[in-house]
Design an enzyme around this catalytic site. Structure first.
Site, PDB file in Angstrom:
ATOM      1  N   ARG A   1      67.006 -32.175   3.266  1.00 16.52           N
ATOM      2  CA  ARG A   1      65.735 -32.503   2.614  1.00 16.52           C
ATOM      3  C   ARG A   1      65.958 -32.919   1.156  1.00 16.52           C
ATOM      4  O   ARG A   1      65.306 -33.831   0.644  1.00 16.52           O
ATOM      5  CB  ARG A   1      64.773 -31.314   2.692  1.00 16.52           C
TER       6      ARG A   1
ATOM      7  N   GLU B   1      48.245 -28.446   2.940  1.00 20.30           N
ATOM      8  CA  GLU B   1      49.157 -27.311   2.796  1.00 20.30           C
ATOM      9  C   GLU B   1      48.740 -26.492   1.589  1.00 20.30           C
ATOM     10  O   GLU B   1      47.788 -26.828   0.889  1.00 20.30           O
ATOM     11  CB  GLU B   1      50.599 -27.805   2.647  1.00 20.30           C
TER      12      GLU B   1
ATOM     13  N   LYS C   1      60.275 -33.154  -2.593  1.00 27.99           N
ATOM     14  CA  LYS C   1      60.203 -31.856  -3.274  1.00 27.99           C
ATOM     15  C   LYS C   1      60.596 -32.120  -4.727  1.00 27.99           C
ATOM     16  O   LYS C   1      61.736 -31.913  -5.144  1.00 27.99           O
ATOM     17  CB  LYS C   1      61.129 -30.843  -2.590  1.00 27.99           C
TER      18      LYS C   1
HETATM   19  N1  PDD Z   1      58.123 -23.790  -1.640  1.00 30.43           N
HETATM   20  N2  PDD Z   1      54.876 -26.749   0.849  1.00 30.43           N
HETATM   21  C1  PDD Z   1      55.211 -26.751  -0.464  1.00 30.43           C
HETATM   22  C2  PDD Z   1      54.389 -27.568  -1.398  1.00 30.43           C
HETATM   23  C3  PDD Z   1      56.301 -25.990  -0.927  1.00 30.43           C
HETATM   24  O1  PDD Z   1      56.611 -25.980  -2.227  1.00 30.43           O
HETATM   25  C4  PDD Z   1      57.042 -25.216   0.003  1.00 30.43           C
HETATM   26  C5  PDD Z   1      58.233 -24.413  -0.424  1.00 30.43           C
HETATM   27  C6  PDD Z   1      56.660 -25.231   1.358  1.00 30.43           C
HETATM   28  C7  PDD Z   1      57.407 -24.456   2.408  1.00 30.43           C
HETATM   29  O2  PDD Z   1      58.665 -25.030   2.651  1.00 30.43           O
HETATM   30  P1  PDD Z   1      59.926 -24.192   3.114  1.00 30.43           P
HETATM   31  O3  PDD Z   1      59.560 -23.536   4.391  1.00 30.43           O
HETATM   32  O4  PDD Z   1      60.979 -25.216   3.278  1.00 30.43           O
HETATM   33  O5  PDD Z   1      60.244 -23.179   2.034  1.00 30.43           O
HETATM   34  C8  PDD Z   1      55.574 -26.028   1.748  1.00 30.43           C
HETATM   35  C9  PDD Z   1      59.237 -23.047  -2.191  1.00 30.43           C
HETATM   36  C10 PDD Z   1      59.611 -21.864  -1.380  1.00 30.43           C
HETATM   37  C11 PDD Z   1      58.881 -22.702  -3.621  1.00 30.43           C
HETATM   38  O6  PDD Z   1      58.382 -23.591  -4.310  1.00 30.43           O
HETATM   39  O7  PDD Z   1      59.120 -21.584  -4.038  1.00 30.43           O
END
Ligand code: PDD
Length: 289
Positions: free
Chosen positions: A53, A185, A152
């Site tokens: 990713r 989300e 991200k």
């Molecule tokens: N956040 N959506 C957003 C906007 C996020 O920032 C995250 C993750 C997720 C979940 O993704 P994953 O399952 O890959 O962690 C969804 C991280 C954990 C953070 O900013 O701390």
């Protein structure tokens, strides 16, 4: 237990880790990041998926990254150096220090590689002790044709504004809708709901981050022949769900018992949420390295 920061291969403490004010990450949010966590002290959950990713995010912003081996090494070395029981790991790569304050990305020639490692306290094992309340906020998730949530990026102002909005509404966590009004989300997590025994989550097309925890759960549900559907969800469908839960690396599966001051289902953690958490726990070892 300590917080340790690796900047381009050198270690710093919390108080002496510094980045230039001309860094484009600071000036423009011109950076990308990943958050991973450890299990069993030094094992990382789904590191490969996180790195894939990361490279996708880099491609979106036309940033050329060093090879995977280097990135994996700085992550693992910093975890070791921090010597915590479990670690929170934030990898940040900025486009680097800009020679001029201006949009042209070529003003920066040397990306900064930063790894922040700190002590991490996992969520309580008991799902009933994990539950939160939330609010569907009026701040919409960034449009995917403006700043695609698939990236991200270090620009989290959209998410910060949503969180502020949630706090004003008395919720602890914010759920955002997309420009069409469908559930997208949360600020740092994906959203799932259960209705009549079926699990639902918005598709990536709704304009969300392609969450790794979400992905793992969909794979596990498929393997276990559990009924699920990726589909557009309206706020009213979410409010009338039997169960709602959030997913992320740090939260794993987090039950939501109240949204907009309305109880979800009976207002207690539901059996489908608990069941999925059990499946997740049982299969965790397959994703650790
Ligand atoms: N956040 N959506 C957003 C906007 C996020 O920032 C995250 C993750 C997720 C979940 O993704 P994953 O399952 O890959 O962690 C969804 C991280 C954990 C953070 O900013 O701390």
């Amino acid at each position: 237990m300590s917080t340790i920061i690796n900047i381009n291969g050198k270690y710093y403490t919390k108080s002496n880790a510094k980045i230039s004010v001309f860094d484009r990450g600071f000036l423009f949010g011109d950076s990308i990041f990943e958050v991973v966590r450890t299990y069993r002290r030094d094992k990382i959950l789904a590191l490969d998926m996180h790195l894939d990713r990361l490279y996708k995010s880099a491609e979106f912003i036309s940033l050329k990254l060093k090879r995977k081996g280097y990135i994996e090494k700085i992550i693992r070395d910093t975890i070791k150096k921090g010597n915590n029981k479990e670690s929170y790991v934030r990898l940040i790569i900025t486009r680097g220090v800009s020679r001029e304050i201006g949009m042209d990305p070529h003003y920066a020639v040397c990306p900064n590689y930063i790894v922040i490692v700190k002590n991490y306290r996992p969520p309580p094992a008991n799902p009933h002790k994990r539950s939160v309340s939330a609010a569907i906020v009026s701040v919409k998730r960034n449009h995917k044709e403006a700043l695609n949530p698939l990236i991200k990026s270090g620009n989290y102002l959209n998410n910060v504004l949503a969180h502020i909005d949630a706090m004003k509404r008395g919720g602890t966590e914010a759920i955002m809708v997309n420009s069409e009004g469908y559930i997208a989300e949360g600020t740092t997590f994906n959203v799932f709901m259960v209705k009549n025994g079926v699990y639902y989550t918005p598709p990536v097309d709704a304009g969300i981050l392609d969450g790794i925890t979400r992905k793992i759960l969909l794979k596990l549900m498929k393997e276990s022949n559990i009924k699920f559907l990726e589909k557009m969800i309206t706020p009213s469908e979410l409010l009338n769900a039997d169960e709602v839960f959030f997913t992320s690396t740090l939260r794993e599966i987090q039950p939501v018992v109240k949204i907009n001051d309305r109880k979800i289902g009976n207002g207690v953690v539901g059996a489908y949420t608990v069941r999925l958490l059990e499946i997740f726990n049982k299969n965790l070892h397959r994703f650790l390295s």
